[in-house]
Design an enzyme around this catalytic site. Structure first.
Site: not given
Length: 786
Positions: A229-231, A497
């Site tokens: 995932g990620s920001n 995401n």
């Protein structure tokens, strides 16, 4: 100079490693032989290598050498997997699903997948380019140079010291590991279904469900993005104090294995100068910055494959009709060696791709089968794309690279430049399912599935239902740039995401094909928090000084560890448990909620090391927040709002279950007491929390009842807060799990300790910044001939 020093230097030269003690030499100074490899390596604090070379082959040589120094066991194991040898060395069963992975990898080898990628596509963008080929060859040479001079039995990492599966690499080994990464979110996530697909027997299902359950399919396909995932923030001139562009990179990736990031700075003077991080085993920066532009990636919601429903020939389940004519599947039997002997499996291929099954939903029956098309299976453009991204001067030029190469396998891009312009784009590789194709070619029973999830099931009996080609696409079968969501802004863009829709709340992206993601729907708690953090910072209402972003303020926001779910519902939850201090858990136990209620009333709604009650709230949220309020498309950041249906018995049951699963008294245990990660015998306190709880700084560490959360599985990994100012880039970085997996390395846990106290490593990009590092160690690696 002493004779002992001269002997040491002579030995270093014999091994191809020259240590510089004074002036920094050029990469090629003293090159033993024209046409060989030579790279200058400057190790700064925390083991971060700054690698300079005269050409891309030598640059790859330096990268391969330092990555082998720090992570040779990880690279060697990933090569074992990609070469279909995992079952032989690690067993045929277990958490790695070694048998399935080995069988799939062996199939890819038999099909010469990597070799065909190197040959380039029949039509479309030609790749890989010469610079990338040189860099890959150089990486292999650098890795092998380290292994040759060190020896398998003298490796300092006990995980692979003396192991027979550690061997010199070939160029094709590296391309095979790259291909594994390309298909991670497509056919790689369906390995079980591909391997399990066998023609029907009399005992099998007679027919497939006419109306598949979208929820069941979503659950079956949940592995497509598991563990990642990620920001990311792209901040423009209107959002920063200095009017320069700024980027926050915060990928959430596994803390173990080949998907760990590795920090480095790579330079070919006059051609390439990029600092950032790449996945271990990759030779090029994938998230990072040059002098004037920075970028990050977040996992996209777009689908990477489509299903084709096949109408089978009566009496012959391995033949199917296309335009009324039968076609035979191609059966291929693959045999792999395991520790207990050979294992054989048979795969069935169609014109669309392999046959796959999802039991109970996509079954292979006498009448119907399902094949998949993974549009990343032919993606050989990734390293070309990242190389050219690193050479872009601003976000407009960066977008041109994305448009031309269309190489991102399963991620968005978020970027900003020194002029103060920010960019969001989902330029990932997406099957060409247009609105017209979906309407004409998705059979009626599968239309609800597509509308709700973006999973497309096309009619495989019609050739006009193939994916086709967009005129502006890099290759056939994928959506071209004109069909992809892009937004330039001078305030900000962001993604956590969710889909493209709310990358810029001031200018939502709407009207795109459903396969890219949903629009005008509720956002996750993490997305809502990410937007709220930006909006509060710009308004100066977040409790920090001033308005707008500096890199220091950006770092504070990143690690503020707010738990947005708690901010929304904690007060209501406390009021409920005070009114009704006992509840029945799902196992039937009657639970006293008094202590939990007290702990929650004192909870600071953060996931800091000294926060108490965070774990209790996290486990409560595993039962799901239930809002009585509705979503308002005109207010997507703040709705649904925290209005509970307090008569819903599941709320109290979820709290009772959380109390039952709590590792100890919720009133006495802090995050730092029970959220840890192991480094040898040492347990390092880890702040951060679950994304489902609305924590921006995601840390996923499963609960061990009675113990706590003793090991991080995945979460915040490489973090970069960089400003692209008039004097060059500046800012902060950290790699949470540190550079090396080797417990005997000085860079095994140093950044993990730094992360624990919310520290950082200052970005070192210019020559002056690098030279000023107090721990700088300089050496040169070289090899005669290529």
């Amino acid at each position: 100079m002493t004779s002992s020093y001269m002997r040491l230097k002579a030995a270093a030269i014999a091994f191809g490693v020259i240590v510089a003690t004074a002036a920094v030499p050029s990469p090629a100074s003293g090159r033993e032989h024209d046409g060989g490899y030579a790279a200058l390596i400057r190790r700064a604090s925390y083991g971060v290598p700054h690698i300079t070379a005269d050409d891309f082959g030598s640059l790859g040589f330096g990268v391969g050498y330092v990555q082998a120094e720090d992570n040779i066991c990880v690279i060697a194991e990933s090569v074992v997997t990609a070469n279909g040898e995992r079952s032989r060395w690690f067993g045929a069963t277990g958490p790695d699903d070694a048998d399935v992975r080995t069988t799939s990898s062996t199939q890819a080898i038999d099909d010469r997948v990597a070799e065909r990628l190197l040959e380039g596509p029949r039509d479309g963008v030609r790749a890989p380019c010469d610079d990338v080929r040189d860099q890959m060859r150089g990486f292999v040479a650098g890795y092998n140079h380290f292994l040759r001079r060190t020896g398998v039995h003298r490796l300092t990492d006990p995980a692979c010291r003396g192991k027979a599966w550690v061997r010199p690499l070939s160029e094709i080994d590296l391309w095979r590991t790259s291909w594994d990464s390309m298909v991670r979110a497509g056919s790689g996530a369906l390995l079980d279904g591909i391997v399990a697909a066998t023609p029907p027997t009399a005992a099998g299902p007679a027919s497939a469900p006419e109306a598949p359950d979208a929820a069941a399919i979503a659950a079956a396909l949940d592995g497509t993005s598991a563990g990642i995932g990620s920001n990311a923030y792209g901040l423009g001139a209107q959002a920063t104090v200095n009017g320069s562009g700024m980027v926050l990179a915060n990928p959430h990736f596994p803390w173990q294995g080949a998907e760990r990031f590795y920090r480095m700075h790579l330079k070919v003077p006059g051609r390439y100068d990029v600092e950032g991080a790449a996945l271990i085993g990759d030779p090029i920066i994938e998230i990072g910055h040059n002098r004037t532009v920075a970028w990050s990636h977040t996992v996209s919601t777009a689908r990477r494959f489509v299903w084709h429903r096949l109408s089978l020939v009566p009496g012959d389940p391995t033949s199917y009709y296309v335009d009324g004519r039968p076609e035979r599947m191609r059966a291929r039997t693959v045999t792999v060696q395991t520790g207990s002997g050979p294992v054989s499996r048979t795969f069935h291929d169609t014109r669309y791709g392999p046959v796959a099954v999802v039991p109970g939903t996509f079954d292979w029956t006498p009448a119907t089968a399902y094949a998949i098309t993974d549009v990343n299976a032919g993606n050989n453009r990734a390293f070309d794309g990242w190389l050219r991204m690193g050479q872009a001067k601003d976000v407009r030029a960066l977008k041109a690279v994305l448009d031309r190469h269309q190489f991102l396998p399963w991620v968005n891009v978020i970027a900003a430049d020194a002029r103060g312009e920010a960019l969001y784009g989902d330029h990932s590789v997406v099957p060409r399912v247009t609105g017209a194709l979906a309407a004409a070619c998705i059979p009626a029973p599968f239309q609800p599935l597509y509308a709700s999830s973006g999973q497309a099931v096309l009619d495989g009996s019609r050739s006009d239902c193939a994916l086709g080609a967009d005129p502006d696409a890099a290759v056939p079968g994928i959506l071209g740039p004109a069909s992809l969501p892009v937004r330039f802004r001078d305030d900000y863009v962001t993604n956590s995401n969710d889909s493209h829709w709310l990358a810029s709340p001031a200018a939502p992206l709407e009207g795109f094909p459903r396969i890219l993601g949903n629009e005008r729907t509720p956002r996750s708690l993490r997305t809502r928090l990410g937007l709220d953090q930006i909006q509060q910072r710009l308004a100066g209402t977040d409790g920090l000084p001033g308005k707008g972003f500096t890199t220091a303020r950006l770092w504070q926001v990143m690690f503020g560890n707010r738990m947005h779910g708690a901010e929304l519902v904690r007060d209501d939850l406390v009021a409920l448990c005070r009114r009704q201090p006992t509840a029945t858990a799902s196992n039937g136990a009657i639970v006293d909620l008094t202590a939990a209620c007290t702990a929650l009333s004192r909870f600071d709604e953060r996931a800091d090391l000294d926060s108490r009650g965070a774990h209790l709230f996290t486990e409560f949220l595993a039962g799901g927040i239930r809002f009585a309020d509705t979503f308002e498309v005109t207010d997507p950041v703040r709705t649904p709002a925290p209005f509970w249906n307090t008569t819903d018995p599941r709320v109290r049951t979820a709290l009772a279950d959380a109390c039952n699963g709590s590792p100890a008294s919720p009133s006495t245990r802090s995050v730092g007491d029970i959220h840890t990660d192991s480094r040898g015998e040492r347990r390092i306190p880890i702040h951060g929390g679950r994304g489902e709880a609305g924590t921006f700084n995601v840390i996923t560490n499963p609960l061990v009842p009675g113990v706590g959360y003793p090991q991080v599985v995945h979460g915040t990994s490489f973090v970069m807060a960089v400003e692209l100012g008039p004097h060059g880039p500046s800012g902060r970085q950290i790699l949470t799990y540190a550079q090396s997996t080797n417990p005997n390395s000085p860079w095994y846990a140093d950044q993990t300790v730094l992360y624990s106290r919310k520290g950082w490593d200052t970005i070192k990009y210019t020559e002056a910044q690098i030279a000023a590092d107090p721990n700088l160690r300089v050496y040169r690696v070289a090899q005669r001939g290529r």
